[in-house]
Design an enzyme around this catalytic site. Sequence first.
Site, PDB file in Angstrom:
ATOM      1  N   HIS A 288       0.846  -1.202   0.000  1.00 27.00           N
ATOM      2  CA  HIS A 288       0.000   0.000   0.000  1.00 27.00           C
ATOM      3  C   HIS A 288       0.875   1.242   0.000  1.00 27.00           C
ATOM      4  O   HIS A 288       2.038   1.220   0.402  1.00 27.00           O
ATOM      5  CB  HIS A 288      -0.949   0.012   1.204  1.00 27.00           C
ATOM      6  CG  HIS A 288      -0.285   0.338   2.516  1.00 27.00           C
ATOM      7  ND1 HIS A 288      -0.163   1.630   2.981  1.00 27.00           N
ATOM      8  CD2 HIS A 288       0.287  -0.449   3.463  1.00 27.00           C
ATOM      9  CE1 HIS A 288       0.451   1.627   4.153  1.00 27.00           C
ATOM     10  NE2 HIS A 288       0.745   0.375   4.466  1.00 27.00           N
ATOM     11  N   CYS A 289       0.309   2.334  -0.515  1.00 25.98           N
ATOM     12  CA  CYS A 289       0.974   3.637  -0.444  1.00 25.98           C
ATOM     13  C   CYS A 289       0.118   4.536   0.437  1.00 25.98           C
ATOM     14  O   CYS A 289      -0.566   4.058   1.329  1.00 25.98           O
ATOM     15  CB  CYS A 289       1.178   4.225  -1.837  1.00 25.98           C
ATOM     16  SG  CYS A 289      -0.345   4.457  -2.772  1.00 25.98           S
ATOM     17  N   MET A 290       0.124   5.836   0.195  1.00 28.20           N
ATOM     18  CA  MET A 290      -0.611   6.758   1.057  1.00 28.20           C
ATOM     19  C   MET A 290      -2.111   6.525   1.024  1.00 28.20           C
ATOM     20  O   MET A 290      -2.791   6.619   2.041  1.00 28.20           O
ATOM     21  CB  MET A 290      -0.325   8.202   0.632  1.00 28.20           C
ATOM     22  CG  MET A 290       1.019   8.719   1.085  1.00 28.20           C
ATOM     23  SD  MET A 290       1.082   8.875   2.874  1.00 28.20           S
ATOM     24  CE  MET A 290      -0.201  10.085   3.161  1.00 28.20           C
TER      25      MET A 290
ATOM     26  N   ARG B 227      -3.707   4.023  -1.489  1.00 28.60           N
ATOM     27  CA  ARG B 227      -4.141   2.901  -2.311  1.00 28.60           C
ATOM     28  C   ARG B 227      -3.629   1.551  -1.808  1.00 28.60           C
ATOM     29  O   ARG B 227      -2.475   1.431  -1.408  1.00 28.60           O
ATOM     30  CB  ARG B 227      -3.673   3.086  -3.761  1.00 28.60           C
ATOM     31  CG  ARG B 227      -4.075   4.405  -4.376  1.00 28.60           C
ATOM     32  CD  ARG B 227      -3.517   4.530  -5.790  1.00 28.60           C
ATOM     33  NE  ARG B 227      -3.748   5.856  -6.351  1.00 28.60           N
ATOM     34  CZ  ARG B 227      -3.447   6.204  -7.592  1.00 28.60           C
ATOM     35  NH1 ARG B 227      -2.890   5.331  -8.399  1.00 28.60           N
ATOM     36  NH2 ARG B 227      -3.686   7.424  -8.022  1.00 28.60           N
TER      37      ARG B 227
ATOM     38  N   ARG C  32      -2.387  -1.746  -3.143  1.00 25.44           N
ATOM     39  CA  ARG C  32      -1.794  -2.134  -4.425  1.00 25.44           C
ATOM     40  C   ARG C  32      -1.650  -3.649  -4.477  1.00 25.44           C
ATOM     41  O   ARG C  32      -0.905  -4.225  -3.684  1.00 25.44           O
ATOM     42  CB  ARG C  32      -0.428  -1.455  -4.613  1.00 25.44           C
ATOM     43  CG  ARG C  32      -0.517   0.073  -4.686  1.00 25.44           C
ATOM     44  CD  ARG C  32       0.858   0.709  -4.641  1.00 25.44           C
ATOM     45  NE  ARG C  32       0.776   2.157  -4.791  1.00 25.44           N
ATOM     46  CZ  ARG C  32       1.055   2.826  -5.906  1.00 25.44           C
ATOM     47  NH1 ARG C  32       1.433   2.166  -6.976  1.00 25.44           N
ATOM     48  NH2 ARG C  32       0.944   4.134  -5.953  1.00 25.44           N
TER      49      ARG C  32
END
Length: 491
Positions: A29-31, A33, A35
Amino acid sequence: MAPDPRTRATAAAILPLVGGAGNVTSVAHCMTRLRLGLRDLSLVQEEALKALPAVLGVVEDDTYQIVLGPGTVARVTPEFEALVASAPGTAADLAAAPRTAGELADRGAAIKAARKARNSTPFKLFLRRIANIFVPLIPALIGCGIIAGLNGLLTNLGRLPAVVPALAAIAAGFMSLIAVFVGYNTAKEFGGTPILGGAVAAIIVFPGIAKITAFGVHLSPGQGGVLGALGAAVLAVYVEKWCRRWVPESLDVLLTPTLTVLVSGLVTIFGLMFVAGEVSAAIGDFANRLLSGGGAAAGFVLGGLFLPLVMLGLHQALIPIHTTLIEQQSYTVLLPILAMAGAGQVGAAAAVYVRLPHNTSIRATIRSALPAGFLGVGEPLIYGVSLPLGRPFITACIGGAFGGGFVGFFSMLGHQVGSTAIGPSGWALFPLLDGNKGVGETIAVYGGGLLVGYVAGFLATYIFGFTQPMLEELSVSPVPAETAPQEPAKV
């Protein structure tokens, strides 16, 4: 602490809609989303996924990205990983869905061809690697940036003098060692041993570097910054791989790490630090000259082009530039201007809402996505509203251009507006604002830019966002298939 049942429920609802545990090859995951690496994209039930209350939108890129928003994604990801690890579900779980084999094959082939054409260029793969290096650092940048802002506020107010030095140490500690984290992530991304990349990058911030002369000048700790760390770690990876090929296996554990650190370290000290330092200085000088000289025109172009850059994936190239500016000046002057693209997007969505009073489907999408848009999460509005409609995406860019021009105009007057971290935008950027004037003036200029972006995006979309045929086609509420009037039977 027991897990939040709603978080687990969200993860459990997402899993079958992406093909089950057997269809998931990777989770990250990022900020904003979640993924996912998926074996077969044709097994994704995208419409059902978008209908989940926690899902703000989806994006197909090198990974399948489910937009959940800041905070939520960090909580859902570990729950999702646990479900994938414990569930024996296979990609065939959804094979019985009411779709023909031909439809599945055609859809899968089309998706693969589109993704390959769009995302497999060497340049985009390189940018994606850059993003993978810096994106994991964003939470620390945000936390330390907010603490730095709080520390500055207390200093200006003369409050809690005993606490101010502690806050300063907390805020500056990460930034003083950011080169080490960049080196670690770079080596990991390029296939080397992460700790060796961090060890070579640590040379850049070592205080004793000030005793060394290179190119006729004394080096200084931190010279070259994140760009130097990036180059040093990449070099370390190649040296390490060379050693793995040629060093005898019996001596590998001793010689490979020693040669990797030694060779890469010497090249870093007597070459990379100086070169990267010059490049970093040039980046900072260019950014300041661009806004002080170009002013409104530069801001107009930057604010207007950012959404297309995001669509093309080219915005990832800006991450090292933002980080370099933060390292040099304690804030990046580019991010507040680029954030105006989100304001134009919000204004455009509001205009679409007004122009289509009878289209309950689009209006419902806008109502659910608009709060996230105000907070700087623009994917739901982009992929759910403006981009599919076409013209509103262009008018959203126009709104962002006017907002960027507003902020750029004040930069030309000497009022720099910067962000102490990267990642957030919209209203979420307010706690991270900094500049060369007072906090009140900085907030006022940024807030004024957002307002201009909202208004310009709204007016541009309201006036130019629709052709008459588009309005006639879209200004009706979609009729569910089961309630649609049936054509009389022919006899």
